[in-house]
Design an enzyme around this catalytic site. Structure first.
Site, PDB file in Angstrom:
ATOM      1  N   GLY A  46       0.771  -1.253   0.000  1.00 28.83           N
ATOM      2  CA  GLY A  46       0.000   0.000   0.000  1.00 28.83           C
ATOM      3  C   GLY A  46       0.795   1.292   0.000  1.00 28.83           C
ATOM      4  O   GLY A  46       0.287   2.333  -0.420  1.00 28.83           O
ATOM      5  N   GLU A 101       3.827   4.027   5.988  1.00 29.81           N
ATOM      6  CA  GLU A 101       2.636   3.181   5.895  1.00 29.81           C
ATOM      7  C   GLU A 101       1.518   3.944   5.186  1.00 29.81           C
ATOM      8  O   GLU A 101       1.463   5.179   5.226  1.00 29.81           O
ATOM      9  CB  GLU A 101       2.224   2.763   7.314  1.00 29.81           C
ATOM     10  CG  GLU A 101       0.914   2.022   7.447  1.00 29.81           C
ATOM     11  CD  GLU A 101       0.848   0.659   6.751  1.00 29.81           C
ATOM     12  OE1 GLU A 101       1.244   0.581   5.571  1.00 29.81           O
ATOM     13  OE2 GLU A 101       0.365  -0.299   7.366  1.00 29.81           O
ATOM     14  N   ASP A 102       0.644   3.206   4.536  1.00 29.62           N
ATOM     15  CA  ASP A 102      -0.487   3.866   3.875  1.00 29.62           C
ATOM     16  C   ASP A 102      -1.545   4.320   4.881  1.00 29.62           C
ATOM     17  O   ASP A 102      -1.888   5.490   4.937  1.00 29.62           O
ATOM     18  CB  ASP A 102      -1.083   2.958   2.774  1.00 29.62           C
ATOM     19  CG  ASP A 102      -1.474   1.561   3.260  1.00 29.62           C
ATOM     20  OD1 ASP A 102      -1.263   1.236   4.455  1.00 29.62           O
ATOM     21  OD2 ASP A 102      -1.997   0.785   2.439  1.00 29.62           O
ATOM     22  N   ASP A 105      -5.209   1.907  10.946  1.00 29.83           N
ATOM     23  CA  ASP A 105      -6.635   1.703  11.191  1.00 29.83           C
ATOM     24  C   ASP A 105      -6.823   1.211  12.638  1.00 29.83           C
ATOM     25  O   ASP A 105      -6.808   2.022  13.551  1.00 29.83           O
ATOM     26  CB  ASP A 105      -7.111   0.696  10.127  1.00 29.83           C
ATOM     27  CG  ASP A 105      -8.606   0.449  10.125  1.00 29.83           C
ATOM     28  OD1 ASP A 105      -9.382   1.390  10.332  1.00 29.83           O
ATOM     29  OD2 ASP A 105      -9.013  -0.706   9.909  1.00 29.83           O
ATOM     30  N   VAL A 155     -11.127   3.161   2.081  1.00 29.22           N
ATOM     31  CA  VAL A 155     -10.606   3.995   0.997  1.00 29.22           C
ATOM     32  C   VAL A 155      -9.693   3.214   0.057  1.00 29.22           C
ATOM     33  O   VAL A 155      -9.140   2.173   0.423  1.00 29.22           O
ATOM     34  CB  VAL A 155      -9.858   5.232   1.556  1.00 29.22           C
ATOM     35  CG1 VAL A 155     -10.808   6.153   2.305  1.00 29.22           C
ATOM     36  CG2 VAL A 155      -8.690   4.816   2.444  1.00 29.22           C
ATOM     37  N   ARG A 167      -5.347   0.502  -6.911  1.00 30.89           N
ATOM     38  CA  ARG A 167      -4.113   1.107  -6.402  1.00 30.89           C
ATOM     39  C   ARG A 167      -3.642   2.239  -7.308  1.00 30.89           C
ATOM     40  O   ARG A 167      -2.911   3.130  -6.895  1.00 30.89           O
ATOM     41  CB  ARG A 167      -2.988   0.060  -6.331  1.00 30.89           C
ATOM     42  CG  ARG A 167      -3.200  -1.026  -5.297  1.00 30.89           C
ATOM     43  CD  ARG A 167      -1.916  -1.842  -5.153  1.00 30.89           C
ATOM     44  NE  ARG A 167      -2.125  -3.096  -4.448  1.00 30.89           N
ATOM     45  CZ  ARG A 167      -2.079  -3.232  -3.124  1.00 30.89           C
ATOM     46  NH1 ARG A 167      -1.827  -2.193  -2.362  1.00 30.89           N
ATOM     47  NH2 ARG A 167      -2.268  -4.407  -2.567  1.00 30.89           N
TER      48      ARG A 167
END
Ligand code: IMP
Ligand code: MG
Length: 179
Positions: A46, A101-102, A105, A155, A167
């Site tokens: 990601g 990191e993307d 969460d 998302v 992506r």
């Protein structure tokens, strides 16, 4: 797994992302101004677009490495367990490590990645996440840099997938499942 039909609605434009990446890069460059040994670690897959854009704005001597851990499979829920799928190529002992990191969460992925990398005794570890969903947090994660805080939405785009798709979107979009 069969993914359901879904629509994507723009949440953060490519232009806003670029502006935020530039300001993050300025903060990161000054934070590490005296570092001779920075390793920027991208979490695959990601973060691949974010790390590519970010490192090109960093005015620092650095190395890039990648770590791949499993988390979501093809669904939308966290498995809360992390397996190392691809380890770093280089050593991090005694070095400054910046994890890219993307999304953070529940926090389980980053919590586990930090514990895994800290066991190798780096000099310092910091986290830069493009997106943060603070309302979803289940374990505390200390992040020095966050691009955007977002609400509890699933998302995609700018490197981030839903079941490996989307992506390649230049913006961040919100997924809505269709009936
Ligand atoms: P956590 O372990 O629950 O913090 O989840 C973090 C990982 O789940 C991130 O590395 C993402 O790959 C993935 N993830 C979390 N939220 C989303 C989302 O909205 N879209 C796609 N992937 C997500
Ligand atoms: Mg991930």
């Amino acid at each position: 797994m069969m993914t359901k039909k879904y629509s994507i609605e723009r949440l953060i434009s490519a232009k806003s992302i670029a502006a935020r990446v530039e300001s993050l890069a300025q903060e990161i460059s000054s934070f590490y101004a005296d570092s001779e040994k920075l390793i920027v670690v991208g979490l695959l897959r990601g973060s691949f677009i974010f790390i590519a854009d970010l490192v090109r704005e960093l005015d620092l001597p650095l190395e890039v490495d990648f770590l791949e851990v499993s988390s979501y499979g093809d669904g939308m829920e966290s498995s809360r367990e992390v397996r190392i799928l691809k380890d770093l190529r280089g050593e991090i002992e005694g070095r400054d490590v910046l994890i890219i990191e993307d999304i953070v969460d529940t926090g389980y992925t980053m919590h586990n990645v930090l514990a895994f990398l800290e066991s190798r005794h780096p000099k310092n570890i910091e986290v830069c996440a493009l997106l943060d969903k603070p309302s979803r947090r289940e374990v505390e994660v200390s992040m020095r840099w966050v691009g955007f805080e977002i609400p509890d939405e699933f998302v995609v785009g700018y490197g981030i997938d839903y079941a490996q798709r989307n992506r390649n979107l230049s913006y961040i979009g919100k997924v809505t499942l269709l009936k």
